[in-house]
Design an enzyme around this catalytic site. Structure first.
Site, short mmCIF file in Angstrom:
data_model
loop_
_atom_site.label_atom_id
_atom_site.label_comp_id
_atom_site.label_asym_id
_atom_site.label_seq_id
_atom_site.Cartn_x
_atom_site.Cartn_y
_atom_site.Cartn_z
N SER A 165 0.88 -1.17 0.00
CA SER A 165 0.00 0.00 0.00
C SER A 165 0.91 1.22 0.00
CB SER A 165 -0.93 -0.01 1.22
OG SER A 165 -0.19 -0.15 2.42
N LEU A 203 -7.09 -4.24 19.10
CA LEU A 203 -7.10 -3.70 17.74
C LEU A 203 -7.59 -4.76 16.76
CD1 LEU A 203 -6.27 -1.48 15.63
CD2 LEU A 203 -4.03 -2.63 15.55
N LEU A 204 -8.52 -4.38 15.91
CA LEU A 204 -8.94 -5.21 14.79
C LEU A 204 -8.40 -4.61 13.50
CD1 LEU A 204 -10.65 -7.50 13.47
CD2 LEU A 204 -12.54 -5.84 13.36
N GLY A 207 -8.01 -6.73 6.68
CA GLY A 207 -7.07 -6.79 5.56
C GLY A 207 -5.65 -6.92 6.09
N GLY A 211 1.19 -8.91 7.27
CA GLY A 211 1.39 -8.80 8.70
C GLY A 211 2.19 -7.62 9.19
N THR A 228 -8.21 -11.70 7.00
CA THR A 228 -7.90 -11.66 5.58
C THR A 228 -8.68 -12.76 4.86
OG1 THR A 228 -6.13 -11.84 3.93
CG2 THR A 228 -5.91 -13.20 5.89
N GLU A 232 -2.74 -17.51 1.27
CA GLU A 232 -1.28 -17.38 1.17
C GLU A 232 -0.78 -16.25 2.05
OE1 GLU A 232 1.13 -17.81 -2.06
OE2 GLU A 232 -0.01 -19.38 -3.06
N CYS A 396 -1.06 2.83 -12.71
CA CYS A 396 -1.41 3.39 -11.39
C CYS A 396 -0.54 4.59 -11.05
CB CYS A 396 -1.27 2.31 -10.33
SG CYS A 396 -2.47 0.98 -10.45
#
Length: 416
Positions: A165, A203-204, A207, A211, A228, A232, A396
């Site tokens: 991201s 915390l939640l 996505g 990790g 998630t 994989e 992008c």
């Protein structure tokens, strides 16, 4: 313009890439597409050539090099932007600097079609079907289409944090994998700070990625649940968290956000809303409101686009949907605010936009991916896949450089 066709630069397997291998027959429509392409090039200041451009040529401005003009115009005539992308995948066109070319076209998006034809632009685009909606089954399939390609593939171009991201850079300076890793940690820390994550915080994360955010939250002393749909990603995230010594502080679940339960001090979700789809935005925002405690905060990082552009294109089926992110839609800030207003008891308390940082993030990813071409081949991905991924990253980056899309961290607070 000569129509001499240079040797192809990719070999297309028709079983793997049927629509890339097949060039449409549309000779008559290709004539109109050729005229429209010339018009668009003039309006955007792009040079079209059938002679392989040199570095000096590229310095004169964006260049579109047609290796197979006939195939290029046929695809453009039948598929529009889908045809443009498939033609690049087939090696029928190229550019010394695809990002500069696509950025220039994006900057002149409105002017690329003659004024009398502009009202027809979105009417003539391929439309999404009802099957494109992200039901639980479809969402799992769509996430798997992209994120379950290969953990080893993503490791070749992401930085050491394995964060997929936008990063947040600290002012001007070099843009490379080392500075990218620091910028990714800065982005994560800013979001965790904004929602108040510290020792004892529950915390939640919606996505998981691989990790990286859960790891940094756990190191602050938080108890993290992260969910998630990618098997994989989950497997690698569990391994990475265990190796970092925080495995007991993080529960990694293979779970749809609609099925998440409990109440948390804070909820974060980084660039996941784009995969939800407009039809399920109400369910997504209702889930955020249900899962955060009264007085708690939600931190979203989302790619965004202008509201009018979103409304005009939201039902269109694009090259990105076909090959990269099926079922997705980039929201506008206005759309997010409306969902917050109508579906939650939350209010928006902070917004920060940093689209230029996403452009730089993508630039580093694209360079790293190109440098790893031999390793990509070694994983079993062919030349068409490599050109598809190169077009995706360049496309992008161009969108952020031109300002057609942005990225924001948005912080919401639930009423007490």
């Amino acid at each position: 313009m000569t129509t001499t066709t240079p040797p192809p630069i990719t070999t297309v397997d028709p079983r793997r890439w049927p629509d890339v291998a097949r060039v449409p027959r549309a000779r008559l429509r290709a004539t109109a597409a050729r005229a429209l392409a010339r018009y668009a090039a003039r309006e955007a200041g792009v040079r079209i050539t059938t002679t392989d451009p040199t570095g000096a040529d590229a310095a004169e401005g964006p260049v579109l090099y047609l290796r197979d003009p006939e195939a290029f115009h046929r695809r453009l005539a039948v598929g529009g932007l889908i045809g443009l992308g498939e033609s690049y995948m087939a090696g029928e066109w190229d550019s010394p600097d695809p990002v500069a070319l696509l950025t220039r076209l994006a900057e002149h998006y409105v002017e690329l079609v003659p004024r009398p034809l502009r009202p027809l632009r979105h009417v003539t685009l391929p439309r999404r079907g009802l099957g494109d909606r992200n039901t639980r089954t479809a969402a799992r399939r769509n996430i798997g289409h992209h994120y379950d390609l290969s953990n080893d593939l993503f490791a070749l171009f992401l930085d050491r944090t394995m964060t997929y991201s936008s990063a947040l850079f600290d002012g001007p300076g070099p843009r490379d994998p080392h500075t990218l890793a620091s910028a990714q940690e800065r982005k994560i820390d800013r979001l965790l700070d904004a929602v108040g994550v510290g020792p004892g915080t529950t915390l939640l994360e919606i996505g998981t990625g691989w990790g990286g955010l859960a790891l940094r939250a756990a190191r602050r002393g938080a108890r993290v649940t992260t969910i998630t749909l990618s098997a994989e990603q989950r497997d690698l995230a569990v391994r990475r968290l265990a190796e970092a010594g925080v495995g007991e502080a993080v529960d990694v679940r293979l779970l749809d956000y609609r099925d998440a339960e409990g109440e948390y001090d804070a909820v974060v979700s980084v660039e996941m809303i784009e995969a939800v789809g407009e039809h399920y935005w109400p369910a997504y925002f209702s889930a955020l409101d249900r899962l955060v405690r009264p007085g708690g905060r939600v931190g979203l990082q989302s790619i965004t686009m202008d509201h009018r552009l979103m409304r005009a294109s939201r039902h269109s089926y694009t090259w990105m949907h076909k090959y990269v992110f099926p079922g997705g839609l980039i929201p506008s800030v206005e759309a997010i605010e409306r969902q917050v207003r109508e579906r939650t008891s939350m209010t928006l308390v902070d917004r920060t936009a940093f689209g230029a940082d996403y452009a730089d993030t993508l630039m580093v990813w694209r360079r790293s991916f190109a440098d790893a071409a031999a390793e990509v081949d070694g994983l079993g991905f062919d030349a068409v896949f490599r050109r598809m991924w190169d077009f995706y990253l360049a496309y992008c980056e161009a969108g952020f450089r031109a300002g057609l899309i942005d990225v924001e961290q948005i912080v919401l607070e639930r009423a007490r």
